[in-house]
Design a protein around this motif. Structure first.
Motif, PDB file in Angstrom:
ATOM      1  N   THR A 129      19.014  -4.375  29.205  1.00 54.38           N
ATOM      2  CA  THR A 129      18.325  -3.987  30.437  1.00 54.38           C
ATOM      3  C   THR A 129      18.593  -2.560  30.865  1.00 54.38           C
ATOM      4  OG1 THR A 129      20.087  -4.781  31.909  1.00 54.38           O
ATOM      5  CG2 THR A 129      18.419  -6.390  31.238  1.00 54.38           C
ATOM      6  N   ASP A 161      25.371  -6.387  31.660  1.00 57.48           N
ATOM      7  CA  ASP A 161      24.812  -5.153  32.213  1.00 57.48           C
ATOM      8  C   ASP A 161      25.087  -5.015  33.705  1.00 57.48           C
ATOM      9  OD1 ASP A 161      23.913  -4.655  29.708  1.00 57.48           O
ATOM     10  OD2 ASP A 161      21.779  -4.837  30.143  1.00 57.48           O
ATOM     11  N   GLY A 162      25.308  -6.129  34.388  1.00 56.28           N
ATOM     12  CA  GLY A 162      25.526  -6.076  35.837  1.00 56.28           C
ATOM     13  C   GLY A 162      26.962  -6.270  36.271  1.00 56.28           C
ATOM     14  N   TYR A 211      11.745  -7.737  31.874  1.00 59.66           N
ATOM     15  CA  TYR A 211      12.670  -8.384  30.941  1.00 59.66           C
ATOM     16  C   TYR A 211      12.092  -9.736  30.545  1.00 59.66           C
ATOM     17  CZ  TYR A 211      16.863 -10.684  29.118  1.00 59.66           C
ATOM     18  OH  TYR A 211      17.755 -11.358  28.324  1.00 59.66           O
ATOM     19  N   SER A 254      16.652  -8.453  40.813  1.00 63.52           N
ATOM     20  CA  SER A 254      18.098  -8.306  40.690  1.00 63.52           C
ATOM     21  C   SER A 254      18.604  -9.140  39.519  1.00 63.52           C
ATOM     22  CB  SER A 254      18.806  -8.729  41.982  1.00 63.52           C
ATOM     23  OG  SER A 254      18.790 -10.132  42.132  1.00 63.52           O
ATOM     24  N   ARG A 255      19.634  -8.644  38.864  1.00 67.74           N
ATOM     25  CA  ARG A 255      20.191  -9.380  37.729  1.00 67.74           C
ATOM     26  C   ARG A 255      20.736 -10.732  38.178  1.00 67.74           C
ATOM     27  NH1 ARG A 255      21.601  -3.888  36.473  1.00 67.74           N
ATOM     28  NH2 ARG A 255      20.610  -3.237  34.502  1.00 67.74           N
ATOM     29  N   MET A 312      22.440 -10.379  31.578  1.00 67.94           N
ATOM     30  CA  MET A 312      22.521  -9.988  32.988  1.00 67.94           C
ATOM     31  C   MET A 312      23.978  -9.791  33.411  1.00 67.94           C
ATOM     32  SD  MET A 312      19.387  -9.801  33.858  1.00 67.94           S
ATOM     33  CE  MET A 312      18.834  -9.524  32.168  1.00 67.94           C
ATOM     34  N   ILE A 353      17.049  -4.989  37.271  1.00 66.32           N
ATOM     35  CA  ILE A 353      16.550  -4.634  35.948  1.00 66.32           C
ATOM     36  C   ILE A 353      15.483  -3.553  36.118  1.00 66.32           C
ATOM     37  CG2 ILE A 353      17.126  -6.799  34.823  1.00 66.32           C
ATOM     38  CD1 ILE A 353      14.282  -7.745  35.253  1.00 66.32           C
TER      39      ILE A 353
END
Length: 358
Positions: free
Chosen positions: A277, A186-187, A170, A138-139, A183, A166
Motif C-alpha cells: 500500500t 504498512d500501518g 487496494y 483507513s488501514r 494493513m 491507503i
C-alpha cells in the motif's frame, strides 16, 4: 491486560485459590457447562490463531453433540476465589472446537478436546471473489471490514491512531489474512481476538508505552541473549500487482557506526519484506524504518515461571524486576510478552518475552 481490581492483583501476587468456568453455547441453543478435568491454555503473538486450549473433560453423548456443533462457542473464564461464592473472573478465551477424541461409555466418556480462538474462523473464510477498497480508506477500516465480513456479528474494538490511509485502491484477493497482514505491516498495527472474543485493532506497542504490570516474584527466571537474528537491514519491495507502485526496491539500514548491529560489526543481515500500500518511495522508506525498529530488537528474551496473572495477554508490555543475586543489583527490564501458557488447575503460568532494545 484485562482490567481487574486491586484486590485481584494483590491476590495473584502470592499463592491463591483459582477458579475456572467453561461453557459451550451452540448457535441458537442453550448454554451448558463443560465438566473439565484438566486444561491448559497457550497464546502466541506471532500466530493468526493466537490462543489454543487443550482440555480433558467428561462429556455425555448429548454434550458431545453440542460441543461439535458447527458454530458452537466455547467460553472460558478464570480467576481468583476469595472464599465461598466471593470470586473475580476474567474472560480468558472464546473459540471453537478444533479437534477431539472421546472414549465411549454408557453414561459419560472422557474426551480430549482442543479449542482454537476465532482466528481459525477467519483463516478458513477465504475470499471467494476479490474485494476492492477505495483510496483514502483507513488501514484499520480495511482490517475491520475484512473481519466483519468473515464473522457476521463479531465485535470489533478499534483503538488505533497511527494506521493511516491507503493512498491508492487496494484489492484483497483470496487470502483474507494476507490482506490484513498488509494493513498491519504498512500501518504499524496489530490485530487479534482477545479473551472476550472481540477482535482488537490497535497500534503496535513500543517500549516507550507504559508497562501494564510489574513482576517482582518468580518461581524461576532465565535471561537469554540470542545472536541468531541480528537483522540490521530491511529491503522493501513493491507488493501490489497492479502496476500502481513505481518506486524502486529500497534498502533501510542501521547507519550509526556505534550501534552493536552496525554492518561493520556483524555484516549485512537483511530482512526482505513487501509493501502493498505504499505509493511513494517516502512511504516505503517509512515502512522499512518501522520494520527495522522492530527487528533490531529481540536482543534479550526471558523465560518466566510464576504464580499466574490471568489478566495478562500475549503482546502486553510488562516490567520485570530481577532478583538480587549475591552482590548483583536488581535489573529493571521492559519486555513484550511473546507467548504465555497457563495451567487452569494449578494457576501456574510461564511467559516468554522479548526486548526491543539494541
Amino acid at each position: 491486560m484485562y482490567p481487574v481490581s486491586a484486590r485481584f492483583l494483590e491476590a495473584v501476587s502470592k499463592p491463591h485459590r483459582v477458579v475456572t468456568e467453561v461453557e459451550a453455547t451452540p448457535p441458537g441453543g442453550a448454554t451448558i457447562p463443560v465438566r473439565w478435568k484438566s486444561a491448559s491454555l497457550s497464546s502466541d503473538t506471532d500466530a493468526r490463531i493466537r490462543t489454543r486450549v487443550s482440555m480433558s473433560a467428561l462429556v455425555t453423548a448429548a454434550e458431545w453433540d453440542v460441543l461439535s456443533a458447527p458454530g458452537c462457542r466455547v467460553t472460558i473464564r478464570h480467576g481468583v476465589n476469595f472464599g465461598g461464592p466471593d470470586q473475580e473472573l476474567v474472560p480468558l478465551f472464546v473459540g471453537e472446537l478444533s479437534e477431539s477424541s472421546r472414549v465411549l461409555s454408557p453414561n459419560a466418556g472422557e474426551a480430549r478436546l482442543s479449542f482454537q480462538d476465532l482466528g481459525g474462523w477467519v483463516t478458513r473464510a477465504e475470499l471467494v471473489a476479490p474485494v476492492s477498497f477505495a483510496a483514502g480508506t483507513s488501514r484499520a477500516s480495511v482490517i475491520q471490514q475484512l473481519v466483519e465480513a468473515a464473522i457476521p456479528g463479531v465485535d470489533v474494538v478499534n483503538t488505533s491512531t497511527v494506521g493511516g490511509f491507503i493512498p491508492t485502491p487496494y484489492v484483497a484477493a483470496r487470502r483474507r489474512y494476507q490482506a490484513i497482514g498488509d494493513m498491519e505491516s504498512d500501518g504499524r498495527l496489530v490485530s487479534y481476538f482477545n479473551g472476550s472474543g472481540e477482535y482488537v485493532i490497535r497500534d503496535a506497542p513500543t517500549l516507550s508505552d507504559a508497562a501494564v504490570f510489574t513482576f517482582r516474584q518468580f518461581v524461576q527466571i532465565t535471561r537469554s541473549r540470542p545472536l541468531d537474528r541480528l537483522y540490521n537491514t530491511v529491503v522493501v519491495s513493491p507488493g501490489a500487482n497492479d502496476g500502481s507502485q513505481t518506486w524502486p526496491t529500497l534498502t533501510v539500514q542501521i547507519t550509526d557506526p556505534s550501534h552493536p548491529r552496525h554492518p561493520s560489526k556483524v555484516g549485512v543481515v537483511p530482512l526482505f519484506i513487501d509493501s502493498s500500500t505504499a505509493s511513494t518511495a517516502g512511504e516505503a522508506a517509512a515502512v522499512g524504518r518501522n520494520e527495522l525498529e522492530k527487528v533490531i530488537g529481540s536482543t534479550e528474551s526471558l523465560a518466566l515461571a510464576m504464580v499466574a496473572n490471568p489478566a495478562l495477554e500475549a503482546g502486553d508490555l510488562v516490567r520485570v524486576v530481577t532478583p538480587h543475586i549475591n552482590e548483583e543489583p536488581a535489573d529493571i527490564l521492559q519486555h513484550f510478552i511473546d507467548g504465555l501458557s497457563l495451567d487452569l488447575v494449578s494457576g501456574g503460568m510461564t511467559l516468554s518475552t522479548r526486548s526491543q532494545e539494541a
